[in-house]
Design a protein around this motif. Structure first.
Motif, short mmCIF file in Angstrom:
data_model
loop_
_atom_site.label_atom_id
_atom_site.label_comp_id
_atom_site.label_asym_id
_atom_site.label_seq_id
_atom_site.Cartn_x
_atom_site.Cartn_y
_atom_site.Cartn_z
N GLN A 15 6.37 3.79 -12.07
CA GLN A 15 5.69 2.69 -12.49
C GLN A 15 4.55 2.08 -11.27
O GLN A 15 5.22 1.98 -10.21
CB GLN A 15 6.84 1.40 -12.99
CG GLN A 15 5.97 0.21 -13.16
CD GLN A 15 6.70 -0.76 -13.78
OE1 GLN A 15 7.72 -0.56 -13.91
NE2 GLN A 15 6.14 -2.16 -13.73
N LEU A 16 3.35 1.94 -11.56
CA LEU A 16 2.53 1.85 -10.78
C LEU A 16 2.50 0.22 -10.46
O LEU A 16 1.71 -0.28 -9.52
CB LEU A 16 1.01 2.49 -10.84
CG LEU A 16 0.15 2.55 -9.60
CD1 LEU A 16 0.94 3.38 -8.59
CD2 LEU A 16 -1.28 3.17 -10.05
N ALA A 33 1.70 6.59 -7.05
CA ALA A 33 0.25 7.04 -7.53
C ALA A 33 0.46 8.59 -7.78
O ALA A 33 -0.03 9.03 -9.14
CB ALA A 33 -0.78 6.74 -6.76
N PHE A 34 0.96 9.32 -7.10
CA PHE A 34 1.05 10.95 -7.47
C PHE A 34 2.71 11.49 -7.73
O PHE A 34 2.85 12.45 -7.66
CB PHE A 34 0.56 11.55 -6.32
CG PHE A 34 -0.90 11.43 -6.03
CD1 PHE A 34 -1.89 12.22 -6.81
CD2 PHE A 34 -1.41 10.33 -5.18
CE1 PHE A 34 -3.21 12.18 -6.46
CE2 PHE A 34 -2.57 10.32 -5.06
CZ PHE A 34 -3.58 11.02 -5.75
N THR A 35 3.24 10.23 -8.41
CA THR A 35 4.54 10.80 -8.94
C THR A 35 4.62 10.61 -10.25
O THR A 35 4.80 9.21 -10.84
CB THR A 35 5.58 10.05 -8.02
OG1 THR A 35 5.60 9.95 -6.85
CG2 THR A 35 6.98 10.25 -8.72
N ALA A 53 0.87 -1.31 -0.19
CA ALA A 53 -0.09 -0.07 -0.13
C ALA A 53 0.75 1.22 0.03
O ALA A 53 0.48 2.19 -0.68
CB ALA A 53 -0.86 0.05 1.21
N VAL A 54 1.84 1.20 0.90
CA VAL A 54 2.85 2.42 0.72
C VAL A 54 3.26 2.52 -0.59
O VAL A 54 3.64 3.86 -1.16
CB VAL A 54 4.01 2.03 1.77
CG1 VAL A 54 4.98 3.17 1.84
CG2 VAL A 54 3.45 2.35 3.38
N ARG A 55 3.88 1.52 -1.21
CA ARG A 55 4.40 1.61 -2.73
C ARG A 55 3.50 2.06 -3.47
O ARG A 55 3.72 3.23 -4.16
CB ARG A 55 5.14 0.32 -3.01
CG ARG A 55 5.87 0.54 -4.39
CD ARG A 55 5.72 -1.13 -5.09
NE ARG A 55 4.64 -1.34 -5.50
CZ ARG A 55 3.86 -1.02 -6.86
NH1 ARG A 55 4.62 -0.07 -7.43
NH2 ARG A 55 2.73 -1.47 -6.89
N TRP A 75 1.96 6.56 6.30
CA TRP A 75 0.42 6.57 5.88
C TRP A 75 -0.34 5.52 6.71
O TRP A 75 0.23 4.39 7.35
CB TRP A 75 0.44 5.81 4.48
CG TRP A 75 1.02 6.42 3.35
CD1 TRP A 75 2.26 6.38 3.08
CD2 TRP A 75 0.42 7.61 2.63
NE1 TRP A 75 2.54 7.34 1.93
CE2 TRP A 75 1.40 8.27 1.57
CE3 TRP A 75 -0.94 8.11 2.45
CZ2 TRP A 75 1.06 9.03 0.88
CZ3 TRP A 75 -1.20 9.15 1.65
CH2 TRP A 75 -0.29 9.41 0.78
N GLU A 76 -1.61 5.81 7.12
CA GLU A 76 -2.42 5.01 7.92
C GLU A 76 -3.89 5.09 7.53
O GLU A 76 -4.31 6.15 6.70
CB GLU A 76 -2.46 5.55 9.22
CG GLU A 76 -3.01 6.88 9.63
CD GLU A 76 -3.20 7.27 10.99
OE1 GLU A 76 -2.31 6.68 11.68
OE2 GLU A 76 -4.07 7.97 11.55
#
Length: 240
Positions: free
Chosen positions: A28-29, A22-24, A15-17, A130-131
């Motif tokens: 590569q997602l 996602a906003f970079t 999830a962190v990755r 992130w949480e």
């Protein structure tokens, strides 16, 4: 003083990755579903509108939902999912992260453009962790290891909205005549999104793509302040 975080709510490595990529733009997602040789790349981040949250109380939920809405009398049967966290009252940008993952289907080629995630950006401070964003009715002590709490949407639409203005803002989504929805007097945004406003309270509701719903993630700074609130759209073809 640094924010200690809560291990029960912390995002896992995958999830962190995803959230950090996602906003970079250019990251590569993942890869295209069923085709690990083709990457899904983040092509850009686009500001779609702004949202006013004067109460500091934020709802992230579906504007309508089959399981919580009684169409016979036009009323919800359970409360909307208001986040437990409070944010500074203000006006904030709403942004969409876009990806592309080309694929072929039945002899036709598609560019695979999709919304990877939508966010409210509260500040430009770096995210340190992130949480999960719990709702006011969620109990952290009842979470099982690895469990993710989320909102649900049968219509594949979610929304951000000021909680105090919710009854007025959501009413157009729940108004029916002879079983048919009444056309909404809303601001039509790109990509099928909408913005509805309550000018008495100076508050807004903004819709976004959310396939079946989604998990709300809070990006916190080193001090613990919430810098961003993100919902993964769920309609990307990326496989992490």
């Amino acid at each position: 003083m640094e924010w200690p975080g809560d291990a029960r709510l912390a995002a896992g490595p995958e999830a962190v990755r995803y959230l950090e990529a996602a906003f970079t733009p250019g990251a590569q997602l993942g890869t295209v579903y069923d085709d690990p040789s083709t990457p899904v790349m983040v092509t850009g981040v686009e500001r779609t509108t702004t949202i006013r949250i004067p109460s500091g109380r934020l709802i992230v939920d579906a504007p309508w939902h089959d399981e919580i809405f009684d169409y016979r009398n036009g009323s919800p049967t359970s409360p909307p999912r208001e986040l437990a966290v409070r944010i500074p009252p203000g006006t904030y940008p709403v942004e969409i992260a876009w990806t592309a993952g080309p694929y072929e289907f039945m002899g036709e080629h598609f560019d695979g453009i999709a919304c990877a995630a939508t966010r409210i950006r509260l500040s430009d401070e770096p995210v340190a962790g992130w949480e999960m964003g719990l709702g006011i009715h969620d109990a952290v002590d009842r979470l099982q290891p690895g469990e993710q709490v989320q909102f649900y949407s049968d219509a594949n639409v979610g929304c951000f909205a000021d909680a105090e203005a919710w009854p007025t803002l959501v009413a157009p989504f729940r108004t029916f005549v002879d079983g048919r929805p009444v056309p909404r007097d809303s601001e039509q945004l790109p990509y099928g999104c909408e913005r509805l406003s309550d000018e008495t309270l100076q508050a807004d509701l903004v819709t976004f793509a959310a396939e079946s719903g989604g998990v709300v993630w809070l990006g916190r700074t080193r001090s613990g302040a919430v810098a961003t609130i993100v919902v993964s759209s769920g309609n990307s073809d990326a496989e992490a």
